[in-house]
Every structure is written in C-alpha cells, then in structure tokens.
Design an enzyme around this catalytic site. Structure first.
Site, short mmCIF file in Angstrom:
data_model
loop_
_atom_site.label_atom_id
_atom_site.label_comp_id
_atom_site.label_asym_id
_atom_site.label_seq_id
_atom_site.Cartn_x
_atom_site.Cartn_y
_atom_site.Cartn_z
N ASP A 126 40.55 -83.31 -3.49
CA ASP A 126 39.80 -83.52 -2.41
C ASP A 126 40.41 -83.32 -1.14
O ASP A 126 41.48 -82.81 -1.01
CB ASP A 126 39.22 -85.07 -2.26
CG ASP A 126 40.44 -85.95 -2.22
OD1 ASP A 126 41.41 -85.54 -1.93
OD2 ASP A 126 40.21 -87.35 -2.50
N ASP A 165 41.40 -84.82 1.35
CA ASP A 165 42.88 -85.83 1.76
C ASP A 165 43.99 -85.08 0.93
O ASP A 165 45.11 -84.80 1.55
CB ASP A 165 42.40 -87.01 1.39
CG ASP A 165 42.29 -87.82 2.33
OD1 ASP A 165 42.12 -87.58 3.66
OD2 ASP A 165 42.24 -89.15 2.49
#
Ligand code: 0RA
Length: 653
Positions: A504, A506
């Site tokens: 993702d 992050d």
C-alpha cells in the site's frame, strides 16, 4: 536464407564473419552484459554511441531515435554516413564490413576519443548479430545507399536506392531485436530517454530527439547548450544551491576535462564522473584527481585568507564534499577500464591532468569570486563540526553497544548459519508481519528484522541525527558492514537484503525510505546486486480446497479465467462479482493478514517466491529519483509519482 546461390560463394572471409557473428549469438552476454531488458537497451545505446562518435569527431549534431509501431528502433544521425566504397582488403563494401566484422568500426576512424569501455563500444556488428533484421541506409556523396541483414548476415549487397541532397549525409539504422536471443523485445521509452538526456548534457552541441510511435506517441527533444552546468542544475532542481554553478574546462596533456559543480544546503555528496560519455560508477583516476585538487585548493585558499582559524578542527576531504553536486567529464584516447563492472578508470596520466587543471582554474576562480569562496569554506567548516559531533555520538553509542556488531539488535531474529553467501535478511515493516515472518521463515538461512513505523528520511538529516535513529541503528548493526565511507560490502553478514513492506502507499513510502538509506550510506550493497524487494501477493483465490495467489490484478483474472468462473476472463474487464460460482477472492491489505505458512509459501520460500533485484542503471538518474521522492518540495514529487506510477511500483532503478 532464401538466396541459395550465395552459399556456394562463401569464401574464407565469409566463414570468418559467420564465426564472429555466431560467437556473439552463442554468448550474447559476453558482449552486451545480459539478454534481459537491460541488454536489449544496450543495443540502442551501442548504435547511438556510434553517432556520438561522429559528433565527437565534429561531423554530427543531430540524432533521432524512434521506437516504431512494430517495436523496431531507428537511430538516424546527420554524420558523414558509414562509407560504402569497396574495402580493398575485405573486397566488400565498408558498410558491410562495419556491420559484420567485430570491432571493425574503429578501423577506419582515426578520431581519438572513441566511446570504448564497459559494455559500450562493442561495435554495431554486435547489434546486427543480435537483430532478427537490420536495415542500414546511408546518405553520402549525393546518393542514398541501402543494405539489409538477417541475424547479422547480409541479405544482399549494398545498393543505391536514390538521390540525396547536395550537402546531405548521415546514417539511419533500423533493427528488430531477435526474440530467440532476448527474454523481452519490448523497448521502454523512459529507459532510452534517460540515457539520451544524459548524453545531451554531456555533449552540449548535440540535439537528440526521441519518439515513440507506439500507443501514446510520446516525444522528447534534448538539447542543453549549458552542458554540464545545466546537468548539475537539473540534478539540484529540488535542492537549494549556495552559489552560482562553477564551471571548469580545458585541455591538459591532450586530455579534455570538463567539470561543473556547486554546493547545496544538503549533506550528501553527489559526484558523477564520465569517461568518453560512459558513467564511471566505480570512479577511478579522474575522480581522485578532482577530489585531491578540490581538497588541496580549498584548504590552501581557506588558510591563506584566514577563513579557518588556527587550532580549529582540520578539514578533511569528506568535509569539502558535503552537499557537493558535481559532474566531471573527461575524454581519454585509450581508456583503461578496471574494476568489477569495468567502470573504473585506470589511466594514471588522467589523474594528473585533472588534478593540475582543477588546481589552477579553481584557484583563479576563488581569487576572482571571494564571496563564493567564503560561502564554500563556511559550509565545509560546518561539515567538519557535524563530523566531530557524529564521531562523538558514535563513540557514545558504541559504548552502549548499539552500533557494535558483536551485539546484534534485540529485535533481530538471526539465522543459524553464518556464511553470508547463503544468508539473507528480511527487513520487515511492522511487528505483526515481523512475527509471522519469524515463524514462517527457514531459520537456518533467513534472518528477520522487524521495523517499527517509518525510518528517518536520510535525505534531509545530518549524519549525527541519522546515527541516533533506532531503526537505522538496528539495520546498521544487523548488516554489520559499517556505514558511509567506512562501509565495507565484504563484511556484510548477509548475501541478500530483502525489503518486505505492505503493498500500500505507506508500505511503498517505507520501502523508498529504506532504499534511500541504503543508496546513500551502503551503496555498494546495491551495486553488488545484494538488495531485493519482496513481492507479496495481492489476492488469494479459493475454490473448494484449492488456493491460488495472484500478485496483481492481471494474474488474478488469469487465474479466474483458468478456473472458468468469470466469463471470458479478459484481464482488462472488471470483475463480475455475481458470476464467481463458489470461488472466494480476498485482497490482502497488509503482510500482517497472512499467517506464517502463507507468508512462507508466497513470499519467502526461495523455490516459489519472486523477488525484484534493485539495480542502479544510471547513478545520476537514481540520485534524481531519490531527490525527487525524498526532497522538500511536494509538487515535483507529486508530478513524478503521477508520471512514473508504474516505475515507482517496480522500483527498477
Ligand atoms: C566508419 C567510418 C566512418 C564513419 C562511420 C564508420 C560511422 C558509423 C556510424 C554508425 C552510426 N552512425 C555512424 N556514422 C559514421 C568515417 C567516415 C569518413 O571518413 O567519411
């Protein structure tokens, strides 16, 4: 070949030619490095290098590269055109000789600074040998000539096919790489464009146009009349320069030397060196000549003008390079390339040529620009102070055992064998994924280091702050090979450093932070090919007792197609949720959602996993990427990510 008659005409010379081409086709990697995408793009570079040689000789100022709709590539220049007259010894046209005899290109040409070294300069005959087909068109003496080849072998002799303008000359080579040789024959616009941009900076008289005629129709024109000065300013686009760019140019002992440099508000050193347009990533004599001259000249200047007080800390070479961005380009007639990747210049005469020229010209420059001199010495003195502070911090932490390799970080689950060649370390995002990885791993050769949250952005921090960061300290002591100038790749405790983060936003940020750290402080790990990125699956597909993993949407849809559950299974079609017939699909949000067994099976088991090797194709390009991704300015970063979304995802830098 369709021309059977010509078989009977083979003479000894033809047989030799065939042997030469055959050697290239049997061992392509010996000539172009490998047969992956990287080797494929070397073909284009090789042809362009020949046009650049024409430009270095003063006969060519325009090169146009086109990726055609059928996937072939054309390189066209306005040089003299490859000669087509009959070669007296070879009894064939010079064009045919250049195209079929290894290293023949240089035989004709007395110009001295030919691109030759590393994987470059192997000759266009190598490109010809590895091309399914190649067509050469030459404009010379008011005529247009043409010759075609298949896998290096001429289809027919060179023939005249038309008239050229009075003062028109040049070479146009179009080829399609042989799919029997290459893993992939798909040219990437961005890969070619990156090298062309670099070449245009290094050769300020030239204009390079690159066009993509496949879908999209991208086009770029590169021409930088500021040359290296513009190159340095481009590299520092997102950094704050402390003064106007310094430019030094001259010829010393027949060696043309060109350097542009400036100091910025940053703390890292970014020097890019080139020999005959080849990026010497391992440095060499030209680079050490520059460094020596820089240290000596600035030191003398500082003392002479009392800019450093007696009794204060001595400034080291390192201090004089903190926050420095520089591009050094030399032309060497007979370069000796050494080192693991043959990108280290060995010629000792080049060292003294660069050292003397920089010494003289920089001294003059500082005399004429005392305000810049003052700014530079101030910057370097602050570097010395920070270095002292860092040394003290390091001594302190060493006493606390944090940086000491005898005492490994508490969070590290080490492997049981110690031979680095067979060991690997997974640097994992988050404690929960770290836990699964620890349980799922093969503890014999796999070590796990879980990291908490995001590591420090080293692009914006001073070395003493970096060394205070716990996550970074853990990485340094786990790898156990030091950091920065003290880094010794041979001491690394693992042969593979594998970064495993969530799929993702992050996760990709953390991966970039980690890569930035490794790039800035353990670069040899990357150049040695020891850094990898784990590829956890995005989807799990379950039908009855059977389980399948998919690494992207396309693969997911292919699996569904095989299971005949989703209509035609066209990978571009949206999923028809109603039509799944007893199949369940789950999308992993993070590594933590996988149990140890799943993590092992999909991402860690060497027999079944895929890992991406991190590579630096061009150091300048890599620097630019990290600078853009990690620097202060938000806008260029956003633009970059939007433009290179795919690129960032694969991180094939
Ligand atoms: C051999 C001799 C000369 C030029 C070239 C080769 C040449 C090769 C390539 C490949 C791409 N573009 C090129 N342009 C030139 C010297 C020609 C002369 O003396 O007239």
């Amino acid at each position: 070949m369709d021309n059977k008659k010509s078989n009977t005409e083979y003479n000894a010379r033809n047989i030799n030619v065939l042997k030469g081409l055959d050697a290239v086709r049997k061992r392509p990697a010996m000539y172009i490095g490998d047969v992956s995408s990287r080797g494929l793009h070397h073909l284009v570079n090789e042809v362009v290098d020949n046009s650049i040689d024409e430009s270095l000789a003063g006969f060519c100022d325009k090169i146009e590269i086109t990726i055609r709709e059928d996937g072939s590539v054309t390189v066209q220049d306005n040089g003299r055109g490859i000669p087509v007259d009959i070669h007296p010894e070879e009894k064939r046209s010079a064009l045919e000789v250049v195209m079929t005899v290894l290293h023949a290109g240089g035989k004709f040409d007395k110009n001295s600074y030919k691109v030759s070294g590393g994987l470059h300069g192997v000759g266009v005959s190598v490109v010809n040998a590895l091309a399914e087909w190649l067509k050469a068109e030459v404009k010379r003496d008011g005529k247009i000539y043409f010759q075609e080849f298949r896998k290096g072998v001429p289809v027919a002799k060179v023939k005249e096919i038309g008239k050229a303008g009075k003062n028109e000359s040049g070479t146009k080579i179009t080829f399609f790489p042989d799919p029997e040789i290459f893993n992939t024959t798909e040219f990437k616009f961005s890969t070619i464009a990156e090298r062309m941009r670099e070449l245009a900076y290094l050769n300020k008289t030239i204009t390079i146009i690159i066009k993509d005629e496949r879908n999209g129709g991208e086009e770029e024109t590169y021409h930088f009349k500021g040359g290296l000065v513009e190159f340095v300013q481009y590299l520092d686009e997102n950094r704050q320069p402390l003064h106007k760019t310094i430019y030094i140019e001259g010829i010393k002992d027949n060696t043309p030397v060109e350097i542009a440099f400036q100091y910025t508000d940053r703390y890292t050193e970014n020097i890019f060196s080139y020999v005959n347009n080849i990026n010497t990533t391992e440095g060499g004599t030209h680079l050490s000549g520059f460094k020596t001259a820089l240290t000596r000249t600035l030191n003398n200047y500082a003392y002479k003008n009392k800019l450093i007080k007696e009794g204060k800390i001595n400034l080291t070479g390192e201090d004089f390079r903190e926050g420095l961005t520089a591009v050094l380009s030399v032309k060497v007639a007979e370069p000796q390339f050494e080192g693991q990747t043959k990108t280290k210049l060995g010629n000792s005469e080049t060292r003294s040529a660069v050292e003397m020229l920089v010494g003289e010209k920089l001294t003059d420059f500082l005399e004429e620009n005392p305000s810049i001199g003052k700014i530079i010495i101030e910057k370097c003195s602050r570097a010395a102070e920070a270095r002292e502070a860092a040394r003290k911090a390091r001594d302190l932490t060493r006493r606390k055992n944090a940086l000491d390799t005898m005492h490994l970080p508490g969070k590290l689950a080490d492997c049981s064998i110690t031979d680095p060649e067979h060991c690997e370390i997974y640097i994992v995002e988050g404690d929960s994924a770290g836990g699964s990885a620890k349980q799922g791993r093969d503890r014999k050769f796999q070590a796990i280091l879980p990291l908490k949250g995001k590591i420090l952005n080293v692009e914006k921090a001073k070395i003493n702050k970096i060394l205070e960061n716990n996550e970074i300290k853990a990485i340094i002591s786990a790898i156990g090979a030091g950091i920065g100038v003290d880094f010794n790749e041979e001491k690394a405790r693992y042969g593979k450093i594998i970064l495993m983060t969530d799929a993702d936003v992050d996760g990709s940020h953390i991966r970039t932070l980690l890569l930035t750290f490794l790039y800035r402080y353990m670069q040899e790990l990357i150049t040695a090919g020891k850094v990898y990125i784990a590829q956890p699956p995005l989807y799990k597909i379950k039908k009855g007792k059977e389980e399948f993993y998919a690494f992207d949407e396309k693969e997911r849809n292919e699996i569904l197609k095989r299971l005949k559950v989703n209509g035609k299974g066209n990978s571009k079609e949206p999923l028809d949720e109603k039509n799944l017939k007893g199949v369940s699909i789950s999308r992993y949000k993070g590594l933590g959602e996988m149990n140890p067994e799943q993590l092992w099976q999909t991402t860690m088991n060497p027999e079944t996993r895929t890992v991406l090797q991190v590579m630096i194709e061009s150091a300048a390009a890599a620097d630019k990427i990290f600078e853009t991704l990690m620097g202060d300015d938000v806008e260029p970063r956003r633009e970059f990510i939007e433009k290179n979304a795919k690129y960032v995802k694969n991180l094939d830098i």
